[in-house]
Design a protein around this motif. Structure first.
Motif, PDB file in Angstrom:
ATOM      1  N   LEU A  21       0.859  -1.175   0.000  1.00 28.50           N
ATOM      2  CA  LEU A  21       0.000   0.000   0.000  1.00 28.50           C
ATOM      3  C   LEU A  21       0.899   1.230   0.000  1.00 28.50           C
ATOM      4  O   LEU A  21       1.693   1.440   0.921  1.00 28.50           O
ATOM      5  CB  LEU A  21      -0.916   0.015   1.226  1.00 28.50           C
ATOM      6  N   LYS A  22       0.789   2.018  -1.047  1.00 35.51           N
ATOM      7  CA  LYS A  22       1.574   3.242  -1.209  1.00 35.51           C
ATOM      8  C   LYS A  22       0.889   4.349  -0.408  1.00 35.51           C
ATOM      9  O   LYS A  22      -0.317   4.548  -0.507  1.00 35.51           O
ATOM     10  CB  LYS A  22       1.600   3.594  -2.702  1.00 35.51           C
ATOM     11  N   LEU A  23       1.672   5.077   0.402  1.00 33.44           N
ATOM     12  CA  LEU A  23       1.149   6.172   1.205  1.00 33.44           C
ATOM     13  C   LEU A  23       1.621   7.486   0.593  1.00 33.44           C
ATOM     14  O   LEU A  23       2.824   7.741   0.522  1.00 33.44           O
ATOM     15  CB  LEU A  23       1.644   6.060   2.650  1.00 33.44           C
ATOM     16  N   ILE A  38       4.897   1.840  11.875  1.00 33.89           N
ATOM     17  CA  ILE A  38       4.215   0.703  11.256  1.00 33.89           C
ATOM     18  C   ILE A  38       5.246  -0.351  10.869  1.00 33.89           C
ATOM     19  O   ILE A  38       6.188  -0.072  10.117  1.00 33.89           O
ATOM     20  CB  ILE A  38       3.416   1.143  10.011  1.00 33.89           C
ATOM     21  N   GLU A  39       5.054  -1.556  11.381  1.00 33.61           N
ATOM     22  CA  GLU A  39       5.973  -2.648  11.066  1.00 33.61           C
ATOM     23  C   GLU A  39       5.927  -2.952   9.572  1.00 33.61           C
ATOM     24  O   GLU A  39       4.859  -3.034   8.971  1.00 33.61           O
ATOM     25  CB  GLU A  39       5.583  -3.893  11.853  1.00 33.61           C
ATOM     26  N   ILE A  52       3.613   0.318   2.771  1.00 31.40           N
ATOM     27  CA  ILE A  52       3.450  -0.631   3.873  1.00 31.40           C
ATOM     28  C   ILE A  52       2.901  -1.941   3.325  1.00 31.40           C
ATOM     29  O   ILE A  52       2.351  -1.972   2.224  1.00 31.40           O
ATOM     30  CB  ILE A  52       2.514  -0.060   4.965  1.00 31.40           C
ATOM     31  N   PRO A  53       3.033  -3.025   4.102  1.00 24.14           N
ATOM     32  CA  PRO A  53       2.479  -4.302   3.641  1.00 24.14           C
ATOM     33  C   PRO A  53       0.975  -4.189   3.420  1.00 24.14           C
ATOM     34  O   PRO A  53       0.277  -3.476   4.150  1.00 24.14           O
ATOM     35  CB  PRO A  53       2.775  -5.261   4.799  1.00 24.14           C
ATOM     36  N   ASP A  54       0.483  -4.863   2.407  1.00 27.68           N
ATOM     37  CA  ASP A  54      -0.956  -4.909   2.128  1.00 27.68           C
ATOM     38  C   ASP A  54      -1.540  -5.997   3.010  1.00 27.68           C
ATOM     39  O   ASP A  54      -1.871  -7.077   2.559  1.00 27.68           O
ATOM     40  CB  ASP A  54      -1.194  -5.195   0.649  1.00 27.68           C
ATOM     41  N   ASP A  55      -1.632  -5.708   4.280  1.00 28.01           N
ATOM     42  CA  ASP A  55      -2.033  -6.710   5.262  1.00 28.01           C
ATOM     43  C   ASP A  55      -2.933  -6.062   6.308  1.00 28.01           C
ATOM     44  O   ASP A  55      -2.470  -5.542   7.315  1.00 28.01           O
ATOM     45  CB  ASP A  55      -0.790  -7.303   5.914  1.00 28.01           C
ATOM     46  N   VAL A  56      -4.228  -6.097   6.072  1.00 32.25           N
ATOM     47  CA  VAL A  56      -5.193  -5.460   6.963  1.00 32.25           C
ATOM     48  C   VAL A  56      -5.173  -6.108   8.343  1.00 32.25           C
ATOM     49  O   VAL A  56      -5.275  -5.434   9.366  1.00 32.25           O
ATOM     50  CB  VAL A  56      -6.614  -5.506   6.352  1.00 32.25           C
ATOM     51  N   ILE A  57      -4.992  -7.417   8.396  1.00 31.44           N
ATOM     52  CA  ILE A  57      -4.994  -8.108   9.688  1.00 31.44           C
ATOM     53  C   ILE A  57      -3.815  -7.644  10.531  1.00 31.44           C
ATOM     54  O   ILE A  57      -3.958  -7.321  11.713  1.00 31.44           O
ATOM     55  CB  ILE A  57      -4.978  -9.635   9.496  1.00 31.44           C
ATOM     56  N   ARG A  58      -2.640  -7.561   9.935  1.00 38.34           N
ATOM     57  CA  ARG A  58      -1.465  -7.114  10.683  1.00 38.34           C
ATOM     58  C   ARG A  58      -1.652  -5.667  11.148  1.00 38.34           C
ATOM     59  O   ARG A  58      -1.332  -5.315  12.270  1.00 38.34           O
ATOM     60  CB  ARG A  58      -0.196  -7.226   9.855  1.00 38.34           C
ATOM     61  N   PHE A  59      -2.203  -4.824  10.267  1.00 33.47           N
ATOM     62  CA  PHE A  59      -2.444  -3.432  10.645  1.00 33.47           C
ATOM     63  C   PHE A  59      -3.415  -3.364  11.817  1.00 33.47           C
ATOM     64  O   PHE A  59      -3.223  -2.597  12.750  1.00 33.47           O
ATOM     65  CB  PHE A  59      -2.985  -2.628   9.467  1.00 33.47           C
ATOM     66  N   THR A  60      -4.450  -4.188  11.767  1.00 31.48           N
ATOM     67  CA  THR A  60      -5.434  -4.196  12.848  1.00 31.48           C
ATOM     68  C   THR A  60      -4.765  -4.570  14.167  1.00 31.48           C
ATOM     69  O   THR A  60      -4.960  -3.911  15.185  1.00 31.48           O
ATOM     70  CB  THR A  60      -6.571  -5.187  12.535  1.00 31.48           C
TER      71      THR A  60
END
Length: 89
Positions: A21-23, A38-39, A52-60
């Protein structure tokens, strides 16, 4: 004193062979400090942005739960992501 609303545009990218995911945001020390928390975040010299990683679960787990944000916030965030990807992809 008025509160300034800061905006980060999130775009799905593949960089180099990984979904990320590009910020996109203007230079802002406060936002940069948040992103650095953010890891898995990385700076891309070629795209000139953070991603950042495209990982909604990790972000949550790393952001929402670690900061003890409400379930309502978590639901709003996840629904916003779903809506974003539904219209973008």
């Amino acid at each position: 004193m008025k509160e300034t609303i800061k905006t980060i545009v999130v775009e799905p990218v593949v960089h180099p062979d990984e979904r990320r995911l590009k910020l996109v945001f203007g230079y802002d020390d406060e936002l940069i400090a948040l992103v650095k928390g953010i890891e898995g975040r990385q700076w891309s010299a070629s795209m000139k942005c953070w991603h950042i990683p495209d990982d909604v679960i990790r972000f949550t787990q790393d952001h929402i739960l670690a900061n003890r944000l409400s379930h309502a916030y978590q639901n709003q965030f996840i629904n916003a992501l779903k809506l974003f990807f539904k219209h973008v992809l």
